[in-house]
Design a protein around this motif. Structure first.
Motif, PDB file in Angstrom:
ATOM      1  N   ASP A  42     -37.959  36.570  27.818  1.00 33.34           N
ATOM      2  CA  ASP A  42     -37.325  37.323  28.571  1.00 33.34           C
ATOM      3  C   ASP A  42     -35.894  38.091  27.724  1.00 33.34           C
ATOM      4  OD1 ASP A  42     -38.650  37.601  30.964  1.00 33.34           O
ATOM      5  OD2 ASP A  42     -37.622  35.876  31.736  1.00 33.34           O
ATOM      6  N   ASN A  82     -27.573  52.264  25.145  1.00 34.25           N
ATOM      7  CA  ASN A  82     -28.104  51.775  26.346  1.00 34.25           C
ATOM      8  C   ASN A  82     -29.081  52.881  27.005  1.00 34.25           C
ATOM      9  OD1 ASN A  82     -26.656  49.422  26.733  1.00 34.25           O
ATOM     10  ND2 ASN A  82     -24.965  50.457  27.063  1.00 34.25           N
ATOM     11  N   ARG A  84     -31.329  54.610  30.190  1.00 34.20           N
ATOM     12  CA  ARG A  84     -31.012  54.872  31.669  1.00 34.20           C
ATOM     13  C   ARG A  84     -32.531  54.917  32.379  1.00 34.20           C
ATOM     14  NH1 ARG A  84     -25.420  57.960  33.028  1.00 34.20           N
ATOM     15  NH2 ARG A  84     -24.377  56.805  31.263  1.00 34.20           N
ATOM     16  N   TYR A  86     -34.676  53.085  33.649  1.00 33.24           N
ATOM     17  CA  TYR A  86     -35.797  51.959  33.489  1.00 33.24           C
ATOM     18  C   TYR A  86     -35.985  51.441  34.895  1.00 33.24           C
ATOM     19  CZ  TYR A  86     -31.960  48.767  33.330  1.00 33.24           C
ATOM     20  OH  TYR A  86     -30.580  48.097  33.579  1.00 33.24           O
ATOM     21  N   HIS A  87     -37.124  50.848  35.199  1.00 32.32           N
ATOM     22  CA  HIS A  87     -37.618  50.293  36.179  1.00 32.32           C
ATOM     23  C   HIS A  87     -36.775  48.942  36.480  1.00 32.32           C
ATOM     24  CE1 HIS A  87     -39.883  47.974  39.453  1.00 32.32           C
ATOM     25  NE2 HIS A  87     -40.175  49.129  39.940  1.00 32.32           N
ATOM     26  N   PRO A  88     -36.007  48.563  37.426  1.00 25.16           N
ATOM     27  CA  PRO A  88     -35.289  47.206  37.545  1.00 25.16           C
ATOM     28  C   PRO A  88     -36.238  46.111  37.249  1.00 25.16           C
ATOM     29  CG  PRO A  88     -34.674  48.799  39.536  1.00 25.16           C
ATOM     30  CD  PRO A  88     -35.907  49.257  38.746  1.00 25.16           C
ATOM     31  N   ASP A  90     -38.346  45.976  35.020  1.00 22.26           N
ATOM     32  CA  ASP A  90     -38.316  45.930  33.579  1.00 22.26           C
ATOM     33  C   ASP A  90     -37.189  45.487  32.899  1.00 22.26           C
ATOM     34  OD1 ASP A  90     -41.220  46.629  34.147  1.00 22.26           O
ATOM     35  OD2 ASP A  90     -40.756  48.774  33.622  1.00 22.26           O
ATOM     36  N   LYS A  91     -36.052  45.174  33.378  1.00 19.46           N
ATOM     37  CA  LYS A  91     -34.831  44.830  32.741  1.00 19.46           C
ATOM     38  C   LYS A  91     -34.986  43.744  31.693  1.00 19.46           C
ATOM     39  CE  LYS A  91     -29.992  43.471  33.865  1.00 19.46           C
ATOM     40  NZ  LYS A  91     -29.243  43.139  34.897  1.00 19.46           N
ATOM     41  N   SER A  92     -35.934  42.723  31.610  1.00 19.46           N
ATOM     42  CA  SER A  92     -35.812  41.910  30.812  1.00 19.46           C
ATOM     43  C   SER A  92     -36.963  42.146  29.812  1.00 19.46           C
ATOM     44  CB  SER A  92     -36.064  40.556  31.582  1.00 19.46           C
ATOM     45  OG  SER A  92     -37.334  40.411  32.170  1.00 19.46           O
ATOM     46  N   ILE A 111     -33.870  48.119  28.242  1.00 22.54           N
ATOM     47  CA  ILE A 111     -32.287  48.499  28.801  1.00 22.54           C
ATOM     48  C   ILE A 111     -31.749  49.150  27.560  1.00 22.54           C
ATOM     49  CG2 ILE A 111     -32.219  46.595  30.726  1.00 22.54           C
ATOM     50  CD1 ILE A 111     -30.594  44.949  28.824  1.00 22.54           C
TER      51      ILE A 111
END
Length: 127
Positions: A42, A82, A84, A86-88, A90-92, A111
Motif C-alpha cells: 500500500d 496531486n 483528482r 481517483y476512486h477512494p 484506489d487511494k493506496s 493519488i
C-alpha cells in the motif's frame, strides 16, 4: 581535443538497481525479499526533507503490514502533482516507477505522480 562528458551514476542501496528505460513495480533483493509495489504493498504517501534534497515514498506490505520506504537522495528538479478524481478505494495503489536514465525517475500512484532527478535510491525497512 574531444570533450569528455561526465555522467552521474545513481547509486542504489538495499535493493538491486533498476534498469534504465524501464517500468518498475518490483524492488528486488531487499531485506524483505522481492517486494511488489503494485500488488503487495500500500502506498502511504511522500515526505520531503526540509532542505528539499530528499524525497521519501512510504509504503507498507499488504499482508504483514510491515512499513518500508524508498528514499531518493540528492534530489533536484522535483515535480509532484496531486491527482483528482481517483476512486477512494484506489487511494493506496502505486502503479510504477519509470527509470529514464541519467538519474531521472518518474512515479505514478492513484493519488499523485512525480518526476525527479536523484543520485541515490535507498530501500529502507522500518524497525
Amino acid at each position: 581535443m574531444a570533450r569528455t562528458e561526465m555522467r552521474k551514476v545513481t547509486m542504489f542501496y538495499g535493493m538491486m538497481p533498476w534498469g534504465i528505460e524501464s517500468e518498475i513495480i518490483y524492488c528486488q533483493q531487499t531485506a524483505m525479499g522481492d517486494v511488489d509495489l503494485h500488488n503487495a504493498a500500500d502506498f502511504l504517501g511522500t515526505h520531503e526533507s526540509e532542505d528539499g534534497h530528499t524525497l521519501t515514498l512510504r509504503f507498507r506490505t499488504t499482508e504483514e503490514q510491515a512499513p518500508f520506504s524508498i528514499r531518493f537522495e540528492n534530489v533536484t528538479d522535483l515535480e509532484i502533482k496531486n491527482k483528482r478524481g481517483y476512486h477512494p478505494g484506489d487511494k493506496s495503489l502505486f502503479y510504477a516507477f519509470h527509470s529514464l536514465g541519467d538519474g531521472l525517475f518518474e512515479f505514478e500512484a492513484a493519488i499523485m505522480e512525480g518526476k525527479l532527478k536523484a543520485t541515490g535510491v535507498v530501500f529502507d525497512v522500518a524497525s
